[in-house]
Design an enzyme around this catalytic site. Structure first.
Site, PDB file in Angstrom:
ATOM      1  CD  GLU A  36      -2.762   1.292   2.432  1.00 55.08           C
ATOM      2  OE1 GLU A  36      -2.737   0.403   3.305  1.00 55.08           O
ATOM      3  OE2 GLU A  36      -3.517   2.284   2.480  1.00 55.08           O
ATOM      4  NE  ARG A 261       4.297  -8.163  10.994  1.00 55.82           N
ATOM      5  CZ  ARG A 261       3.644  -7.534  10.008  1.00 55.82           C
ATOM      6  NH1 ARG A 261       2.697  -8.130   9.340  1.00 55.82           N
ATOM      7  NH2 ARG A 261       3.945  -6.286   9.711  1.00 55.82           N
ATOM      8  CE  LYS A 271       3.583  -0.022   4.174  1.00 54.97           C
ATOM      9  NZ  LYS A 271       2.433  -0.025   3.331  1.00 54.97           N
TER      10      LYS A 271
HETATM   11  P1  ATP Z   1       2.820  -2.040   7.416  1.00 56.63           P
HETATM   12  O1  ATP Z   1       2.047  -2.345   8.648  1.00 56.63           O
HETATM   13  O2  ATP Z   1       4.259  -1.811   7.668  1.00 56.63           O
HETATM   14  O3  ATP Z   1       2.175  -0.976   6.587  1.00 56.63           O
HETATM   15  P2  ATP Z   1       1.632  -3.879   5.709  1.00 56.63           P
HETATM   16  O4  ATP Z   1       1.623  -5.356   5.738  1.00 56.63           O
HETATM   17  O5  ATP Z   1       0.374  -3.150   5.975  1.00 56.63           O
HETATM   18  O6  ATP Z   1       2.791  -3.390   6.618  1.00 56.63           O
HETATM   19  P3  ATP Z   1       1.737  -3.542   2.915  1.00 56.63           P
HETATM   20  O7  ATP Z   1       2.205  -2.373   2.166  1.00 56.63           O
HETATM   21  O8  ATP Z   1       0.315  -3.888   2.869  1.00 56.63           O
HETATM   22  O9  ATP Z   1       2.222  -3.327   4.388  1.00 56.63           O
HETATM   23  O10 ATP Z   1       2.614  -4.806   2.606  1.00 56.63           O
HETATM   24  C1  ATP Z   1       3.083  -5.236   1.348  1.00 56.63           C
HETATM   25  C2  ATP Z   1       3.563  -6.651   1.496  1.00 56.63           C
HETATM   26  O11 ATP Z   1       4.646  -6.714   2.394  1.00 56.63           O
HETATM   27  C3  ATP Z   1       2.471  -7.535   2.062  1.00 56.63           C
HETATM   28  O12 ATP Z   1       2.362  -8.687   1.244  1.00 56.63           O
HETATM   29  C4  ATP Z   1       2.927  -7.867   3.434  1.00 56.63           C
HETATM   30  O13 ATP Z   1       2.550  -9.153   3.795  1.00 56.63           O
HETATM   31  C5  ATP Z   1       4.440  -7.738   3.338  1.00 56.63           C
HETATM   32  N1  ATP Z   1       5.011  -7.366   4.641  1.00 56.63           N
HETATM   33  C6  ATP Z   1       4.771  -6.246   5.344  1.00 56.63           C
HETATM   34  N2  ATP Z   1       5.441  -6.262   6.523  1.00 56.63           N
HETATM   35  C7  ATP Z   1       6.124  -7.431   6.558  1.00 56.63           C
HETATM   36  C8  ATP Z   1       7.006  -8.052   7.519  1.00 56.63           C
HETATM   37  N3  ATP Z   1       7.311  -7.474   8.668  1.00 56.63           N
HETATM   38  N4  ATP Z   1       7.532  -9.251   7.203  1.00 56.63           N
HETATM   39  C9  ATP Z   1       7.233  -9.839   6.034  1.00 56.63           C
HETATM   40  N5  ATP Z   1       6.415  -9.321   5.099  1.00 56.63           N
HETATM   41  C10 ATP Z   1       5.856  -8.131   5.344  1.00 56.63           C
HETATM   42 MG    MG Z   2      -0.925  -1.820   5.596  1.00 51.38          MG
END
Ligand code: ATP
Ligand code: MG
Length: 554
Positions: A36, A261, A271
């Site tokens: 995102e 994760r 983020k």
């Molecule tokens: P954040 O909470 O940091 O915004 P998110 O999962 O909401 O993380 P996205 O932008 O939706 O962030 O994530 C893009 C991809 O990265 C998703 O497929 C997610 O599963 C993966 N991802 C995000 N954080 C991690 C992590 N700590 N370890 C492994 N994969 C991750």
């Molecule tokens: Mg997110």
């Protein structure tokens, strides 16, 4: 990817892929990385990037970079651009670049299909009421009084939602599944909401937006993604994911697969939290060298190779764990060690006058750029009557086993001569400000001198020709080893995460450019900072110190 590091490990996701190719379920695999665009990428994303791209690579498949931009309020083109840059810098090329927002029309049509099939309805309950009606893990939910609206009424209301007749939150579209399902995600989840906000891509075209659980499976199916890899917290959403693909009658048949994760000690990995650090000006932007973002690591001097190797080593698992941040540092050292030239820098300078060296004398010393690798050659380092050494390489009253400079003791200046301390000068506050030594011309490095030995070798720079430089040393930004989510994480910020020092480097550092990397003798690996370096004064970020107790078992 032509890295030296060869991964022989298999993992459960790879086995699923192999089975699917062998059984003929898929001819080609397609994965995706779906961030995102609501912030910069962090090291957790790197794990997902490496996994998705390398998996497809290994089986000659494809990987899409897809911006999951269904939430207009938080998203921004600045983030879109930074994400593209970071994925490229990590060494990956996407086969296709997609925006979920390009599918809004199709998603809307699929929602209409659900309504026509009697599988979705417009609901007027308030968010609070929806929460109350949802029930709990032990209690079934209650059906909304709007659940049995006719198809016609629902089509009319959904159309008016789209036209902007209602305010944010006034109505939602819900999937009609099962209010007594043991899985709360299946209790008539919201699939569309109203948001009168400007979208970074579609502007003001839309005021209804699909929810993640509805949008994501459709995005995957539209792109013919075969293996949709996500983190474990979505395991309970999988039945809904499959329901959406089935009931929306999608041709594509993506399979959602969950993995653990990445969590790391002393690191916040979200983020939202990283943005809070930026907004509170705890750090100097998303690319502050203390940030666990890809942009921060790059500015700090971490390499893409090292990050990839780290991601491969931690592998994929089905249960959550916390990786020691020192493990990442280990891979940085392993990568930089053979590549990076050695040099000398004095971080906390103390002047040494060599009283028996000619007043105007200067000589050039040949010093190796890497004692472990002759092919990296030698450089010419000037030496004259005054040099700088580190303040802590001199002590007036040394403790036992202190082998550096103190009155009456002799040490080697790295690559130069033995010097012996005879005297020192203090200022009015009692601080030593100058040390007087004599040198022995017989002891020049490389001359084969064997007359006597000294126990200490210290580094130095020639005072006359030295270049002033700034050094920034870093400690973890987050104090708690294991974060307690109940606390405001801003309270765990380390107030001493950066130390700024004014010192000196060798004169040939004049040409150093942002992102050039060096090993300063005894201090560790440093990177020339991209933001603060000027023509006159280089600024060095310490990437990592030389040693750690951490070892990866091989
Ligand atoms: P954040 O909470 O940091 O915004 P998110 O999962 O909401 O993380 P996205 O932008 O939706 O962030 O994530 C893009 C991809 O990265 C998703 O497929 C997610 O599963 C993966 N991802 C995000 N954080 C991690 C992590 N700590 N370890 C492994 N994969 C991750
Ligand atoms: Mg997110």
């Amino acid at each position: 990817m032509a890295d030296n590091y060869i991964s022989t490990s298999s993992n459960f996701i790879k086995r699923i892929v192999v089975d699917d190719l062998q059984s003929g379920k898929h001819k080609e695999i397609i994965t995706r990385f779906p961030p995102e665009p609501n912030g910069y990428l962090h090291i957790g994303h790197a794990k997902s990037i490496v996994l998705n791209f390398e998996l497809a690579d290994e089986f000659k498949g494809k990987t899409n970079l897809r911006f999951d931009d269904t939430n207009p309020v938080k998203e921004d083109t600045e983030y879109v651009e930074s994400i593209k840059e970071d994925v490229k810098w990590l060494g990956f090329d996407w086969d296709n670049l997609f925006f979920a927002s390009d599918y809004f029309e199709e998603m809307y049509d699929r929602a209409l299909l659900l309504i026509k099939k009697g599988k979705a309805y417009v609901c007027d309950l308030t968010p609070e009421e929806i929460r109350q009606y949802r029930g709990t893990l032990t209690e079934p939910g209650k059906e909304s009084p709007f659940r049995n609206r006719t198809v016609e009424e629902n089509l009319d209301l959904f159309d008016r939602m789209r036209k902007g007749e209602f305010k944010d939150g006034e109505k939602v579209l819900r999937a009609k599944i099962d209010m007594s399902s043991p899985n709360i995600n299946m209790r008539d989840p919201i699939i569309y909401r109203i948001s009168h906000a400007t979208h970074h891509n579609t502007g003001d075209k839309w005021c209804v937006y699909p929810m993640y659980d509805f949008a994501h499976p459709l995005e995957d199916a539209i792109e013919d993604v075969t293996h949709s890899i996500c983190t474990l917290e979505f395991e309970d959403h999988r039945p809904l994911y499959d329901w959406v693909v089935r009931e929306c009658e999608m041709e594509g048949q993506p399979q959602q697969i969950e993995f653990a994760r990445l969590n790391m000690t002393n690191t916040v990995m979200s983020k939202r939290k990283l943005k809070a650090l930026v907004d509170a000006k705890v750090v100097d932007g998303w690319d502050d060298p203390r940030m666990p973002t890809i942009a921060g690591f790059r500015r700090r001097g971490y390499t893409a190779e090292a990050i990839r190797n780290f991601c491969r080593e931690i592998g994929v698992a089905k249960n959550d764990s916390v990786v020691d941040a020192q493990m990442l540092e280990y891979f940085i050292r392993e990568d930089l060690g053979p590549k990076v030239p050695r040099t000398m820098g004095v971080l906390r300078p103390l002047k040494v006058v060599i009283t028996n060296y000619p007043e105007d004398g200067v000589e050039m010393l040949d010093i190796e750029n890497n004692p472990d690798d002759e092919s990296m050659g030698k450089r010419q380092v000037p030496f004259s009557r005054e040099v700088y050494i580190e303040q802590d390489d001199f002590m007036e009253e040394p403790p036992k086993k202190y082998f550096r400079l103190f009155p009456g003791n002799e040490v080697r200046l790295k690559g130069a001569y033995f010097i012996k301390c005879n005297d020192f000068v203090k200022d009015e506050n009692g601080n030593v400000v100058e040390v007087h030594c004599t040198y022995d011309p017989e002891t020049k490095s490389g001359s084969g001198f064997t007359g006597r030995k000294v126990k200490g070798t210290i580094h130095w720079v020639d005072a006359k020709s030295a270049i002033p430089a700034e050094f920034r040393l870093y400690d973890p930004l987050i104090l708690d080893e294991n974060q307690d989510d109940s606390k405001d994480f801003l309270q765990n910020v380390n107030p001493n995460s950066m130390e700024v020092l004014q010192g000196f480097v060798e004169p040939d550092m004049k040409g150093a450019k942002p992102q050039d990397k060096f090993q300063f003798f005894r201090h560790g690996y440093f990177n020339v900072d991209t933001k603060h370096t000027t023509e006159e004064k280089p600024v060095f970020n310490r990437i990592v110190s030389l040693k750690s107790s951490f070892k990866v078992e091989k």
